[in-house]
Design a protein around this motif. Structure first.
Motif, short mmCIF file in Angstrom:
data_model
loop_
_atom_site.label_atom_id
_atom_site.label_comp_id
_atom_site.label_asym_id
_atom_site.label_seq_id
_atom_site.Cartn_x
_atom_site.Cartn_y
_atom_site.Cartn_z
N ILE A 18 0.19 12.06 -4.04
CA ILE A 18 -0.56 10.81 -4.23
C ILE A 18 -1.10 10.75 -5.65
CG2 ILE A 18 -2.61 9.52 -3.54
CD1 ILE A 18 -2.19 10.57 -0.71
N ARG A 19 -1.66 11.87 -6.12
CA ARG A 19 -2.22 11.89 -7.48
C ARG A 19 -1.14 11.57 -8.52
NH1 ARG A 19 -5.73 10.09 -9.68
NH2 ARG A 19 -7.45 11.25 -8.73
N GLU A 20 0.06 12.13 -8.32
CA GLU A 20 1.16 11.85 -9.26
C GLU A 20 1.59 10.39 -9.17
OE1 GLU A 20 4.18 14.58 -8.17
OE2 GLU A 20 3.13 16.35 -8.96
N ARG A 21 1.54 9.83 -7.97
CA ARG A 21 2.04 8.47 -7.77
C ARG A 21 1.11 7.42 -8.36
NH1 ARG A 21 5.01 6.19 -2.37
NH2 ARG A 21 5.48 4.11 -3.17
N VAL A 22 -0.20 7.62 -8.26
CA VAL A 22 -1.12 6.57 -8.70
C VAL A 22 -1.64 6.80 -10.11
CG1 VAL A 22 -1.84 6.11 -6.34
CG2 VAL A 22 -3.18 7.71 -7.73
N GLY A 23 -1.47 8.00 -10.66
CA GLY A 23 -1.94 8.25 -12.01
C GLY A 23 -3.40 8.64 -12.06
N PRO A 24 -3.84 9.19 -13.17
CA PRO A 24 -5.21 9.72 -13.28
C PRO A 24 -6.30 8.68 -13.32
CG PRO A 24 -4.07 9.84 -15.40
CD PRO A 24 -3.05 9.40 -14.40
N GLU A 25 -5.94 7.42 -13.59
CA GLU A 25 -6.97 6.39 -13.72
C GLU A 25 -7.53 5.92 -12.38
OE1 GLU A 25 -3.03 4.34 -13.31
OE2 GLU A 25 -3.82 6.06 -14.43
N PHE B 144 -11.68 -3.05 -6.33
CA PHE B 144 -11.08 -1.80 -5.85
C PHE B 144 -11.79 -0.60 -6.50
CE2 PHE B 144 -7.74 1.53 -6.26
CZ PHE B 144 -7.53 1.77 -4.91
N GLY B 145 -12.30 0.31 -5.65
CA GLY B 145 -13.00 1.48 -6.15
C GLY B 145 -12.14 2.71 -6.29
N GLY B 146 -11.20 2.91 -5.35
CA GLY B 146 -10.34 4.07 -5.40
C GLY B 146 -9.70 4.34 -4.05
N LEU B 147 -9.00 5.47 -3.97
CA LEU B 147 -8.29 5.88 -2.76
C LEU B 147 -9.08 6.97 -2.03
CD1 LEU B 147 -4.60 6.16 -4.00
CD2 LEU B 147 -5.50 4.47 -2.40
N VAL B 148 -8.91 7.00 -0.72
CA VAL B 148 -9.51 8.05 0.11
C VAL B 148 -8.40 8.84 0.78
CG1 VAL B 148 -11.02 8.54 2.06
CG2 VAL B 148 -11.59 6.68 0.48
N PHE B 149 -8.47 10.17 0.67
CA PHE B 149 -7.47 11.05 1.27
C PHE B 149 -8.10 11.71 2.50
CE2 PHE B 149 -5.51 15.28 1.75
CZ PHE B 149 -4.18 14.91 1.90
N GLY B 150 -7.61 11.35 3.68
CA GLY B 150 -8.20 11.86 4.92
C GLY B 150 -7.15 12.21 5.95
N ASN C 198 6.07 4.80 7.29
CA ASN C 198 7.43 4.72 6.78
C ASN C 198 7.37 4.31 5.31
OD1 ASN C 198 7.44 1.73 6.62
ND2 ASN C 198 7.42 1.87 8.86
N ASP C 199 8.48 4.45 4.62
CA ASP C 199 8.50 4.20 3.18
C ASP C 199 8.19 2.75 2.83
OD1 ASP C 199 9.05 6.83 2.68
OD2 ASP C 199 11.23 6.55 2.49
N VAL C 200 8.59 1.83 3.69
CA VAL C 200 8.31 0.42 3.43
C VAL C 200 6.80 0.18 3.40
CG1 VAL C 200 8.53 -1.92 4.35
CG2 VAL C 200 10.50 -0.38 4.38
N TRP C 201 6.09 0.77 4.35
CA TRP C 201 4.63 0.61 4.41
C TRP C 201 4.00 1.19 3.15
CZ3 TRP C 201 -0.11 2.83 4.17
CH2 TRP C 201 -1.18 2.18 4.79
N TYR C 202 4.41 2.41 2.78
CA TYR C 202 3.81 3.07 1.62
C TYR C 202 4.12 2.34 0.32
CZ TYR C 202 2.10 7.17 4.14
OH TYR C 202 1.40 8.00 4.96
N ASP C 203 5.34 1.86 0.17
CA ASP C 203 5.70 1.14 -1.05
C ASP C 203 4.82 -0.09 -1.22
OD1 ASP C 203 7.64 2.98 -1.66
OD2 ASP C 203 9.31 1.79 -0.87
N ALA C 204 4.62 -0.82 -0.14
CA ALA C 204 3.78 -2.02 -0.20
C ALA C 204 2.33 -1.65 -0.48
CB ALA C 204 3.88 -2.80 1.11
N PHE C 205 1.87 -0.57 0.14
CA PHE C 205 0.48 -0.14 -0.05
C PHE C 205 0.22 0.20 -1.51
CE2 PHE C 205 -2.77 3.14 -0.33
CZ PHE C 205 -3.80 2.62 0.44
N TYR C 206 1.06 1.04 -2.10
CA TYR C 206 0.83 1.47 -3.48
C TYR C 206 1.10 0.36 -4.50
CZ TYR C 206 -0.01 6.17 -1.84
OH TYR C 206 -0.54 7.27 -1.22
N ARG C 207 1.90 -0.61 -4.12
CA ARG C 207 2.09 -1.78 -4.99
C ARG C 207 0.76 -2.52 -5.14
NH1 ARG C 207 6.18 -3.53 -2.61
NH2 ARG C 207 5.24 -5.12 -1.26
N HIS C 208 0.02 -2.64 -4.04
CA HIS C 208 -1.30 -3.28 -4.11
C HIS C 208 -2.30 -2.41 -4.87
CE1 HIS C 208 -0.82 -6.90 -1.67
NE2 HIS C 208 -0.05 -6.20 -0.84
N VAL C 209 -2.24 -1.09 -4.67
CA VAL C 209 -3.15 -0.19 -5.38
C VAL C 209 -3.00 -0.36 -6.89
CG1 VAL C 209 -3.66 2.24 -5.88
CG2 VAL C 209 -3.34 1.48 -3.51
#
Length: 814
Positions: A353-360, A337-343, A319-330
């Protein structure tokens, strides 16, 4: 000279010229020596060992190793670093310099026919290993000699820095748990030869048992060996480590987890990265998850100071609440922190996801290359007969599909480490490694390299084409796919010509087994489809010959599939090959014979599951036999025969049938959306009360009883992506109702609308299969209607197997 002698001479001359022509295409290295200019680098020494040992295995010849150039006329394989070129003759310096430049992990491999020299030059030590791998893949090695094409001239660097595969030593895998240390060493070496630079291991405790009857040593010892082996090939070591504890907040529970991490991390000689999934398994809310990762990072860096933690936003019911909290920590830039895994089971498309977290923020893909259904990338529009028999975790070479999946998203990530449950996806691993190295590589080139290196030069083309044919077998309707029998003939021909070492090669055995299995299922499907048609004809005669006689004849006909099966000698061959694979690599293709984990690679157990509606029809006929009144029996028979009849002016669609797919609204192609995160896919399973996950696709319904085949395959959308189905050519003057079959593995709360008018509000499916609702007249007044099935937030998806559009005008008039 007489005419006969002249013809003989001409024939011999032609043969000699032909032989010279063939020899002119390759350089004979049977008398060559390996020249290595580097003396102190352990990885380069390992690369030399790989080259020498793999040549010896295939030819019986051990090429001598030298640190000196030697005589000019001697044939040589020269292995060097890019920075050592001043130590070689100027001619070769110029030859190498004329080639395209290379970067990290890159290599140059070139043949100089004039000086009988092969040059393997690496940008760095890893590049030397991958250059050696490229040479081995292109060499023609057999008992007749060691040859290399004169045209071999390649300069190449990997496009992506992460290229690897997961090799989990746990009972749930279909072969890895039976591997010895030596088998893992060879398998990891094979992957390195095809450009892999990473191996992902798993800890002793996951969502599985601690051990299996196949394990040669305890898991904690094997993962230490896996780490050591990968390090010896200069490969990065990753670990997939789900959070399996019961509580990550209470100090006592957290301490148990901390103690376990100390033991595991300390045991590994090398660990470069830790991948912790957000879920599947181990669901935690993001605040708890990242608080725990902070503690885990401290332990990790105690033993592996440069290692970092990667995390995935995997969660079954997002749900959006879970994702908002997750990406806030990212976004907090934790130093660990090394990076994100897409699975698998990530709701958000990778481009989003790429647009949300940025190229860095680095992203690593975790593609499921091992499963054929109920997975991240299922076989598109798969035939139900294959889903029933081959199932989720069969031997599954899918070279074209894998390239399509890879190239659809590759530029959004830094590479991939695949999700694998065993050797069933062996071909797919090598395709992914080649695509991660260079996405422009044709899959046929990979297959030819695979066949040449693993089966031998003589089988290059036949095995490569045979593997491609196995993928073609999976496409389209099996009932009309005569390709299965042609594919079997191809593989049988190869087997008749193959030497013992090829027949005993597990990779050849897997291809041959699948060829037999596919052809066997094709013959069974043709046979059982005909039996069902004959049984229905008996039932259609019930009014004339009597219901009891028709029921008896129909039942007798349907039971012929078991009593007089077809192609039993093919089945015997499949069982024999299954045993051969168990002997070769511990592949567990049955529960009884090979002690497989149920639903995990044991697809041979499904070899004779019914492919027609016999279980449901016989179940219904048994009930009819208990009825005492002839009229009631005849009506019951009529209901069987007309189960799918929508009545006059109605419509019926079975979304397991390609004929009905035309009604589904699709906005994105498979190439644009390979994981179907924003487009429909087919899925399988009926749904049994109280169970959300059933490994095998069987005709057992909500109460465990036999059900129609049509309920076993659905059109599906994931999460809250709407499923849209459109009907045209309705009569605007008529009133209609919709009867819908909600079957499938998900227990979703779903809403149905027609042209945005609510037909039913959110309700939980999975409690019964069939529902019927009136369609608002306003939705059909223009002769068309578009239904939308949508789930609420946090659900797993919408599934629909059958739809009837019933003309209720006639019914009301009557």
């Amino acid at each position: 000279m007489n005419i006969k002698g002249l013809r003989t001479s001409r024939f011999l001359l032609i043969c000699m010229l032909f032989t010279v022509h063939l020899n002119a295409q390759t350089l004979d290295l049977s008398q060559a020596k390996i020249v290595c200019l580097e003396k102190n680098n352990a990885l380069i020494s390992k690369a030399i060992a790989v080259l020498s040992e793999e040549i010896t295995k295939r030819s019986g010849v051990k090429l001598p190793l030298s640190r000196h150039w030697g005589a000019a006329e001697e044939a040589k394989i020269v292995v060097a670093l890019n920075g050592q070129l001043t130590q070689i003759p100027k001619r070769h310096q110029e030859l190498v310099a004329s080639m395209a430049s290379i970067g990290s992990e890159g290599y140059k491999v070139v043949v100089d026919s004039v000086t009988h020299t092969v040059l393997v030059v690496g940008f760095d030590a890893r590049g030397v290993l991958y250059g050696v791998g490229k040479l081995l893949r292109k060499m023609e090695i057999d008992g007749k000699g060691i040859r290399v094409p004169l045209t071999l001239n390649v300069a190449s660097s990997p496009k992506y820095p992460i290229r690897g595969h997961q090799l989990g030593y746990r009972p749930k895998t279909n072969a890895y748990d039976a591997f010895t240390i030596g088998r893992f060493d060879q398998y990891i070496r094979d992957l390195a030869i095809f450009g892999a630079n990473s191996i992902e291991i798993v800890p002793p405790r996951t969502d599985d048992d601690f051990s299996s009857v196949h394990m040669k040593i305890p898991a904690i010892e094997m993962i230490r060996e896996q780490s050591r082996i990968a390090d010896s090939y200069g490969m990065d070591v990753w670990m997939w480590y789900p959070n399996m504890g019961t509580d990550y907040v209470h100090p006592d529970s957290v301490q148990v987890e901390i103690n376990e991490r100390h033991k595991v991390f300390k045991s590994l000689p090398r660990l470069d990265a830790l991948f912790v999934p957000g879920g599947d398994p181990g669901d935690l809310d993001p605040d708890t998850l990242f608080a725990w990762l902070e503690k885990e990072a401290v332990i990790l860096r105690t033993y592996h100071p440069r290692a970092k933690i990667w995390v995935s936003p995997q969660v079954f019911r997002p749900n959006d609440v879970w994702y908002d909290a997750f990406y806030r920590h990212v976004g907090k830039s934790y130093d660990w922190f090394g990076g994100l895994v897409f699975g698998p089971w990530i709701k958000t498309p990778l481009e989003t996801i790429r647009e949300r977290v940025g190229p860095e923020i680095p992203i690593r893909r975790y593609p499921d290359i091992t499963h054929s259904l109920s997975s991240q990338y299922p076989v598109p529009k798969w035939d139900l007969a294959y889903a029933i028999t081959l199932g989720r975790e069969c031997i599954n070479p899918r070279p074209n599909d894998e390239k399509m999946i890879h190239n659809a998203l590759d530029e959004l990530a830094q590479g991939s480490i695949s999700y694998s449950e065993g050797t069933n996806d062996d071909v797919n691993k090598f395709v992914w490694s080649d695509q991660d190295w260079d996405p422009s590589t044709p899959v046929m080139e990979t297959l030819r390299d695979y066949a040449r290196f693993f089966m031998g030069y003589d089988f290059t083309e036949s095995v490569a084409q045979g593997l491609m044919a196995l993928e073609h077998n999976l496409q389209g309707s099996l009932l009309t796919n005569e390709n299965t029998e042609r594919t079997l003939i191809q593989w049988q021909k190869m087997a008749s010509q193959a030497p013992v070492q090829v027949l005993n090669n597990f990779r050849f055995q897997m291809g041959l087994l699948r060829a037999y299995f596919d052809a066997y299922q094709y013959r069974r499907l043709v046979y059982e489809t005909a039996l069902e048609r004959r049984a229905r004809e008996h039932l259609e005669n019930a009014a004339r010959i009597g219901s009891r006689q028709s029921v008896m004849e129909a039942t007798k006909t349907l039971r012929l599939a078991k009593e007089k099966p077809v192609q039993t000698f093919w089945k015997e061959k499949i069982l024999e090959l299954g045993d051969d694979l168990f002997e070769s690599i511990g592949a567990q293709l049955t529960v009884g014979r090979h002690a497989a984990a149920e639903g995990r690679g044991n697809f041979i157990d499904n070899i004779d599951l019914p492919l027609n509606d016999a279980p449901w029809i016989i179940h219904e006929l048994e009930a009819i036999e208990t009825m005492s009144d002839e009229k009631i029996r005849l009506k019951a028979i009529d209901r069987i025969l007309k189960r799918t009849d929508p009545g006059p002016g109605g419509f019926y669609d079975n979304f397991g049938s390609p004929r009905s797919w035309k009604r589904i609204v699709v906005d994105r192609s498979q190439g644009e959306d390979p994981g179907n995160l924003s487009s429909p896919r087919v899925s399988f399973g009926v749904g049994i009360l109280g169970e959300e996950w059933v490994h095998e696709i069987t005709a057992k319904g909500f109460e465990g009883q036999a059900v129609p085949l049509a309920w076993m395959k659905q059109i599906t959308t994931l999460y809250d992506q709407p499923l849209q189905i459109r009907y045209d050519d309705l009569n605007p003057k008529n009133s209609y109702s919709i009867r819908v079959a909600y079957t499938g593995r998900f227990r979703s709360k779903m809403q149905l609308t027609a042209d945005n008018l609510v037909i039913h509000d959110f309700m939980e499916t999975g409690r019964q299969p069939i529902y019927e609702f009136a369609i608002p007249q306003a939705a059909t007044e223009d002769g068309t209607v578009q239904f939308e099935f949508s789930c609420g937030e946090g659900e797993r998806g919408a599934q629909v197997s059958e739809v009837w559009i019933l003309n209720t005008t006639l019914k009301n008039e009557r």
